[in-house]
Each structure stands twice: as structure tokens, then as C-alpha cells.
Design an enzyme around this catalytic site. Sequence first.
Site, mmCIF file in Angstrom:
data_model
loop_
_atom_site.group_PDB
_atom_site.id
_atom_site.type_symbol
_atom_site.label_atom_id
_atom_site.label_comp_id
_atom_site.label_asym_id
_atom_site.label_seq_id
_atom_site.Cartn_x
_atom_site.Cartn_y
_atom_site.Cartn_z
ATOM 1 N N GLU A 85 83.978 7.352 66.081
ATOM 2 C CA GLU A 85 84.952 6.712 65.183
ATOM 3 C C GLU A 85 84.768 5.191 65.095
ATOM 4 O OE1 GLU A 85 88.824 8.087 66.432
ATOM 5 O OE2 GLU A 85 88.485 10.090 65.591
ATOM 6 N N GLU A 93 86.375 17.237 64.834
ATOM 7 C CA GLU A 93 87.570 17.324 65.682
ATOM 8 C C GLU A 93 88.725 17.894 64.866
ATOM 9 O OE1 GLU A 93 88.775 13.638 67.529
ATOM 10 O OE2 GLU A 93 86.725 13.106 68.075
#
Length: 671
Positions: free
Chosen positions: A150, A310
Amino acid sequence: MANKFFLHGADYNPEQWIKYKDTVWKEDMLRAKEAGINELNVGIFAWSFLEPEDGVYDFSWLDEVMDMLHENGMKAILATPSGARPPWLAEKYPSVLRMDKERKPHVFGGRHNGCVSSPDFQRKVLEINTRLAQRYANHPALYMWHVSNEYNNDCHCPRCQKAFQEWLRARYGTIDNLNDSWWNTFWSHRFTSFEQVESPTTPSWLGECESPNHNLAWRRFCSDNLIKFFQMECEPLRKYTPHIPITTNLMQTFPGIDYFAQGRVMDVSSWDNYPQWRGDERDVDISYDASFKHDLMRGVGGQKPFLMMESCPGAVNWGGVNTLPPPGTVLYQGLQAIAHGSDSVQYFQFRAGRGGSEQFHGSVLPPDGSADTRAFREVTEVSSALEKLQPACGSVTRNQIALVYDWPNRWALDYAWMAHRGNQKYEDTVRAHHTALVSAGYGVDMIDQLCDLTPYKAVIAPMVYLLRDGFAERLTRFAENGGLVYLTYLSGYVNEESLRHVTTPPLEALTGVRTDEIDAYDQGHENSFLWQSKAWPIKEMAQLSTPRGAQVLATYQQQFYQGQPVLTRNTVGSGVCYTLQARVDTDCLTAVLGDLLRQHGVTPLMENLPHGVIATARYGEEGEEFLFLLNSNREDVTVALNGAYTWLGSGEEAQGEIILKAFTVNGFVKK
Ligand SMILES: [Zn+2]
């Protein structure tokens, strides 16, 4: 990359359990197999265990983990560890710490807060990535690289200022050109050297934060700088493992990085999906939103199959109020990803840690490893469902409609001092158009202004305020060659540098309309227009315009500009350009876009979809046509199939009217 099997996996942090490894690691493997997990993401945030001291490496535990995964028939998506740093790194090399926009240096802690311009950080990351790539190049478990985690946010330290200045020099060549591109004679801001240029800061009394052109350049630099760092991370991976694809997990519409630009330099798009399901009628909008994000994340990967890296098999813990997802959620959100072109269902995380800020984040296994949980049962259910859908693995989408979402345009709108300053709602508007299109039964590809338009029959481009070089010409050519172009208010106002035009605005010939003024509505402002004998309310923005060749299809009903055009149609070559001049709600967009597209011969995947039902299609290499029907309603609905299908899994025939059970994703293959 076409997968041979759907990945079903999770983030896995065995290093957190190294003191319990004789029991916990063994149990993890057992449980993973019980749940039908075939892949685990390892090494994310593992730096302090891979390099406990500067230059002292210990891969023994990871060797063991990789071997263990292979022996248990599982694949590893192996991460590089730059997403979080060990304390010794910050202590020994303080340049790895970030500086915020008020020029305050950070202290050690947290994650995702390193300075990517730091030569020490770059050197240490390159070193550890090289060692990982060399060590595991031929390991049979290595399936894919997961670079960092991220990536996000900016650093304003002196090194980043210097990097910004170098980036500016490369972009503008001369300081005079920068001054002209930023209109710096305004407020006497003409620079005489690149070294004078600082990153924007807030509040305004501290320095520069109000120039739209300067702000836009900074956003572009920060995005480029992170992507450059990502590419640097990839160098040793590409060198030693050219056969292993590379991804990094993205965050849907995250504003800090132009994900289309990043998508162009990675092999597989992947993203982290965290819808906050409610168990009631609100899930319909949540489902539309997740579909928008899946389509966007597939788009940044060039429409190839992507990965849902995710998702949460329970409640997240980072919200203010962390509502439990109702039963069936894990299955719905997993298969929703598949329906939109994902080749994986993955979770954060496999086994929850005992401590740390994510100790209560939903997980496949609780810290005690129990399989007697709702999450574990639902994850196991996903495994069975993926087996049934297996024929669709690796298949691709082939949509007729492209919807434009463009990061530089978004940034320019964020900094536009006009209309609803600071709140132009670009993302909301694109999402509303996406919802309208899928509600009308269409599959949608998300593209940016640089993507190829030729595969499509229609290009829907709301609020293209900033025109990137060449986009107006390519849109025009697309229409001339028979395509349908749809534009809205706030389009074509500025050029690539966010400067207003000195000649006829480039979209005027395409739209056949001259844009005059824009009206921003606050509470109490009302307006409407008529479409198919119904009055549709207008909200928030209304653009005033004068036809220059376009046919007026609808006009404002109120305000001093009553009678002026709201919707226009301009014939361009063998195609057409429609322009909607005002903001309307999603139902109105569904009605209007559905009509315009049908008139132009753009056929939906399904007609007359009930509210909350989404249709998507994937196509296999052997010509198979897979249809997915998502019912996000909390009640069963009936739909009418157009053609003969077989239910994936059961093999039962599906034809004519069928029932979609409440909150389900249903897969079919065309006969
Ligand atoms: Zn920095």
C-alpha cells in the site's frame, strides 16, 4: 497472466509466531488445507526478522516457511519488506524518516512513512530485495512478487524538495517555461531558478498552497516519485526472477498515486477491498461501490485478470464503529471479485496476532487457531464455490463501454478554485455513472485518458476538466469513426498544465456547444429538466452553454437560464457526442444513459435488471461466455435470462426466468 487456478489465500505472518512455531506453524498448514487455502502472502513487514541488524541477514526462518508452503501444496506470494522499517534503520540512517508538509520531521514508528528519496533507504531496500530475489529465484513455492505494501503519501524533506526540483527541470526545461505553465506572474511569483521552488504546504500563511498549477505539479511529482521507487524495488526481482510476475497491492481510488501509471509498469493489478457490509438494504449501494472499485482496479491493470489481495473475513478493527458482516458476506464479496475479473479471493489475514494495532482485525484464524468459527466456515465455503467457478479462471472481460477515471484530472479538480471549491465530487460523479451503467445492464471497463479507445463502442467521460495532451483529438476521432462520446459539465476547462485555453476550447467542435458559465447550487437552489416525459431534479452544478451546431434534447426548467440546454447531441462524422450540462442523480443517469446507448446500438449484458442486481461477463480462451449475476438485495429476485445457460457448478440448465437468491453471486456458462 492467465492463472491455471483461482488463488484462495491470505496475508500470513509466521515470523510473529516464531516462538510458537513447532505448534502454530504446523497447525497453520493443517488449517489452511482444511479451509481450501492454496496460497499465502509472506514477508510483508518482515524486515526486522530478515535483517535483525544492519547487514546481518537471517533467511533461515523464511526458508523454512517457503519449504513448508511447498510441502503442503501451497504457493507463496512473496513480499519485499519496505512497507515498514525496523527501528535500527531509523536510528542509524535518520534520512529514512519522512518530513510532513509543515516541515516537521517524523520520529520512528508506524508504517508506510519512509522517505523514498533517501539514498540510505533506497540502498537498503535494493540490498534486501536483491537477496530475496537471489535466494528464492528457483524456489518452487514462489508464485508472484508482492512489492512493499500500500505505497502512499508524501515527504517534504530537503531531499524530496531537491528531487521535486529535478523533476520540474526535466518537465519544463527552463524556469521561464515553468513560470508560464504555472501563470506565475500572478502575485509576483515568477521564480528565477528551480532551487527556489518548494513543495506546497498548508496553512496558506506558511507558504504556497493555493496555486492550482503548482499543486498539480507536486501531486504529479509525488506519484512519479513513488512509482520510480516501486520500479527500483522491481529491478533485482526482474533481474533474478524474470519468470515471476510482480504486483503491489493498491487502494482503489487512493488519491496519492496515478494507479494507471503504476499499472503500466507492473505485471498484475491487485488491490485491498474493504467494503463495510451492513446486512440490510444499504448493502445494495455498498455492492455497487465495490463493483466500481473492482472495475477500476481491473482497468489499471489493462483489463487483464487481477487479484483481490486483501479482504476481511470478519469485522475490520480500524473503523470508528466496526460492524460485523452478516453471514454470507465472505462468500458474496469473494465471488463479487471473481465476477469482475479477479482470479483470486484473498484475506487479511490468516492468523490474527496476539497484539499490535491489528490484533482484533478479522482473520481466517483467531490467535488460538480454532477452526470452529464463523469466519473459518465461511472461508471454507468460498473454497467450494471457487472450485465450481474454476472454468472461468483466467477468462477476461470484453466490455463495449469505457468509463474514464483519470488521476491527473482528479488532482486538477481537487485544486480548482470554482464551483464547489475543494469538493467537486469527481470520484462520486464517476461512481454514479458506473452505477447507472451497471444498473442499465452494461459491463464497464474503466480507463484513463491515455488508454486505447478503439476497442469500445461508447466512451463515457464525466467531468474531464483537465484534458491531457491529445485526449480531445482522440475522443473526436473516436466519434468520427462511429463511436458514442458522452461528456458532462466541467469538461475541457483546462489543458495538461491546468491552464485555461486562449483559443477555442478543444471540446467545442466535438460537443457542438460553447460553454459559458457554471452555476454551483447550495441548499434551496432548485432546477429540473424533462426526459421521456418525466421531470428529473438537478443538483449541485448546472452549466450554462450555447449551441454551436448541436441539437438541444432537453432544457432547464427553472432559474434565469430556463430554456437553455441541459442535454445536447452533436453528430460527429459517423458518431455522436452527447453532453449533459448538469449534475443529476443516479436514477436519472440510468434512464438517460440507457436510452442514449440503446439508440446507438450498444447492447447491455442483461435487460431490465432489478435494482441491486449487477450482470458481468468473462470470456474464456476457447470461446466460453461466462455470465455472473450478483443480487445484493436481502431478498430473492427474479430475472429473465437472454439465451440458454448452465449454472456453473451444478450443471443445471438455466433459461428464461430464474430466481437469484438473496445476497448471492451466481455464475453461468452460455450453452
Ligand atoms: Zn523525503
